[in-house]
Scaffold this motif. Structure first.
Motif, PDB file in Angstrom:
ATOM      1  N   GLY A  52     -45.785  65.254 -31.881  1.00 32.52           N
ATOM      2  CA  GLY A  52     -46.203  66.532 -32.576  1.00 32.52           C
ATOM      3  C   GLY A  52     -45.838  66.118 -34.150  1.00 32.52           C
ATOM      4  N   LEU A  53     -44.717  65.377 -34.568  1.00 32.77           N
ATOM      5  CA  LEU A  53     -44.577  65.122 -35.863  1.00 32.77           C
ATOM      6  C   LEU A  53     -45.678  64.151 -36.531  1.00 32.77           C
ATOM      7  N   LEU A  54     -46.168  63.101 -35.647  1.00 31.78           N
ATOM      8  CA  LEU A  54     -47.277  62.600 -36.072  1.00 31.78           C
ATOM      9  C   LEU A  54     -48.548  63.264 -36.263  1.00 31.78           C
ATOM     10  N   THR A  55     -48.775  64.288 -35.511  1.00 27.02           N
ATOM     11  CA  THR A  55     -50.169  64.872 -35.644  1.00 27.02           C
ATOM     12  C   THR A  55     -49.843  65.906 -36.601  1.00 27.02           C
ATOM     13  N   LEU A  56     -48.845  66.246 -37.097  1.00 27.96           N
ATOM     14  CA  LEU A  56     -48.350  67.129 -38.214  1.00 27.96           C
ATOM     15  C   LEU A  56     -48.643  66.440 -39.580  1.00 27.96           C
ATOM     16  N   ALA A  57     -48.192  65.071 -39.442  1.00 25.95           N
ATOM     17  CA  ALA A  57     -48.334  64.213 -40.577  1.00 25.95           C
ATOM     18  C   ALA A  57     -49.987  63.751 -40.956  1.00 25.95           C
ATOM     19  N   LEU A  58     -50.550  63.651 -39.894  1.00 24.92           N
ATOM     20  CA  LEU A  58     -51.942  63.218 -39.787  1.00 24.92           C
ATOM     21  C   LEU A  58     -52.856  64.446 -40.546  1.00 24.92           C
ATOM     22  N   LEU A  59     -52.615  65.627 -39.925  1.00 25.14           N
ATOM     23  CA  LEU A  59     -53.291  66.858 -40.344  1.00 25.14           C
ATOM     24  C   LEU A  59     -53.033  67.302 -41.655  1.00 25.14           C
ATOM     25  N   ILE A  60     -51.896  67.294 -42.290  1.00 22.93           N
ATOM     26  CA  ILE A  60     -51.411  67.775 -43.597  1.00 22.93           C
ATOM     27  C   ILE A  60     -51.629  66.402 -44.506  1.00 22.93           C
ATOM     28  N   GLY A  61     -51.524  65.373 -44.061  1.00 19.95           N
ATOM     29  CA  GLY A  61     -52.019  64.067 -44.920  1.00 19.95           C
ATOM     30  C   GLY A  61     -53.426  64.131 -44.919  1.00 19.95           C
ATOM     31  N   GLY A  62     -54.108  64.383 -44.113  1.00 23.99           N
ATOM     32  CA  GLY A  62     -55.456  64.544 -44.053  1.00 23.99           C
ATOM     33  C   GLY A  62     -56.053  65.447 -45.022  1.00 23.99           C
ATOM     34  N   VAL A  63     -55.398  66.586 -45.022  1.00 23.58           N
ATOM     35  CA  VAL A  63     -55.953  67.807 -45.869  1.00 23.58           C
ATOM     36  C   VAL A  63     -55.639  67.261 -47.339  1.00 23.58           C
ATOM     37  N   ARG A  64     -54.477  66.867 -47.764  1.00 23.97           N
ATOM     38  CA  ARG A  64     -54.062  66.371 -48.959  1.00 23.97           C
ATOM     39  C   ARG A  64     -54.879  65.324 -49.289  1.00 23.97           C
ATOM     40  N   LEU A  65     -55.311  64.339 -48.560  1.00 21.72           N
ATOM     41  CA  LEU A  65     -56.237  63.351 -49.134  1.00 21.72           C
ATOM     42  C   LEU A  65     -57.434  63.720 -49.305  1.00 21.72           C
ATOM     43  N   ALA A  66     -58.120  64.532 -48.479  1.00 17.03           N
ATOM     44  CA  ALA A  66     -59.200  65.332 -48.623  1.00 17.03           C
ATOM     45  C   ALA A  66     -59.236  66.165 -50.048  1.00 17.03           C
ATOM     46  N   GLN A  67     -58.088  66.824 -50.429  1.00 15.36           N
ATOM     47  CA  GLN A  67     -58.005  67.566 -51.881  1.00 15.36           C
ATOM     48  C   GLN A  67     -57.783  66.537 -53.054  1.00 15.36           C
ATOM     49  N   GLY A  68     -57.732  65.064 -52.670  1.00  9.27           N
ATOM     50  CA  GLY A  68     -57.715  64.164 -53.602  1.00  9.27           C
ATOM     51  C   GLY A  68     -56.137  64.077 -54.156  1.00  9.27           C
ATOM     52  N   ASP A  69     -55.162  64.418 -53.290  1.00  9.60           N
ATOM     53  CA  ASP A  69     -53.735  64.162 -53.737  1.00  9.60           C
ATOM     54  C   ASP A  69     -53.326  63.040 -52.751  1.00  9.60           C
ATOM     55  N   ARG A  70     -53.417  61.765 -53.278  1.00 13.04           N
ATOM     56  CA  ARG A  70     -53.108  60.546 -52.410  1.00 13.04           C
ATOM     57  C   ARG A  70     -51.572  60.541 -52.364  1.00 13.04           C
ATOM     58  N   GLY A  71     -51.058  60.804 -53.266  1.00  9.61           N
ATOM     59  CA  GLY A  71     -49.667  60.677 -53.339  1.00  9.61           C
ATOM     60  C   GLY A  71     -49.054  61.446 -52.300  1.00  9.61           C
ATOM     61  N   GLU A  72     -49.223  62.673 -52.332  1.00  9.68           N
ATOM     62  CA  GLU A  72     -48.619  63.522 -51.444  1.00  9.68           C
ATOM     63  C   GLU A  72     -49.095  63.231 -49.862  1.00  9.68           C
ATOM     64  N   ALA A  73     -50.438  62.800 -49.718  1.00  7.20           N
ATOM     65  CA  ALA A  73     -50.679  62.294 -48.524  1.00  7.20           C
ATOM     66  C   ALA A  73     -49.973  61.262 -47.936  1.00  7.20           C
ATOM     67  N   VAL A  74     -49.506  60.296 -48.853  1.00  7.32           N
ATOM     68  CA  VAL A  74     -48.753  59.000 -48.402  1.00  7.32           C
ATOM     69  C   VAL A  74     -47.347  59.355 -48.178  1.00  7.32           C
ATOM     70  N   VAL A  75     -46.800  60.399 -48.959  1.00  7.67           N
ATOM     71  CA  VAL A  75     -45.463  60.894 -48.748  1.00  7.67           C
ATOM     72  C   VAL A  75     -45.454  61.575 -47.261  1.00  7.67           C
ATOM     73  N   TRP A  76     -46.349  62.512 -46.936  1.00  9.14           N
ATOM     74  CA  TRP A  76     -46.438  63.118 -45.516  1.00  9.14           C
ATOM     75  C   TRP A  76     -46.385  62.299 -44.556  1.00  9.14           C
TER      76      TRP A  76
END
Length: 143
Positions: free
Chosen positions: A10-34
């Motif tokens: 569940g934690l990995l899924t959450l990280a991938l979902l939110i990280g993917g959304v952040r990456l799609a929005q162009g925020d690489r730094g926040e995606a990596v943190v997640w």
């Protein structure tokens, strides 16, 4: 098996979902943190963070031979995780039993915890049980 890994997945899924959304929005730094933070949390709550344990019957046999305590735990339990982390270096001196993997272990915990599966539960070689003991208390018995 899936129940043991549920929180980690569940934690990995959450990280991938939110990280993917952040990456799609162009925020690489926040995606990596997640991905890093939730990936580490997933590893900490996974069964991999604990020593490979024996079944309850084997742990009781070994405890009778070597006098080491038995620690009953389950994946995802924050108290088990805190105990394990605070016992770094000496945790391997105890016999660890995952009550979700071993029904006999779950029954042993229910027998000493008033019918509840309260973990961590530590049973000393003499049969004395302690529910959610302090890490300092257990560390003293493991030395």
């Amino acid at each position: 098996m899936m129940r043991r890994w549920g929180l980690s997945l569940g934690l990995l899924t959450l990280a991938l979902l939110i990280g993917g959304v952040r990456l799609a929005q162009g925020d690489r730094g926040e995606a990596v943190v997640w991905l890093v933070v939730y990936g580490l949390l997933a590893a900490l709550v996974s069964p991999l963070a604990f020593p490979r344990g024996a079944g309850a019957a084997e742990a009781r046999r070994r405890s009778a031979e070597d006098g080491r305590p038995i620690v009953y735990w389950r994946p995802g339990c924050r108290y088990c995780m805190m105990l394990r982390l605070r016992l770094l270096g000496v945790a391997g001196r105890a016999h660890w039993v995952d009550i979700w993997r071993d029904p006999d272990g779950a029954a042993a915990v229910r027998a000493v915890a008033g019918g509840n599966e309260t973990v961590p539960t530590v049973v000393l070689a003499d049969g004395e049980a302690h529910i959610n003991p302090s890490p300092a208390w257990l560390r003293a018995r493991l030395r």
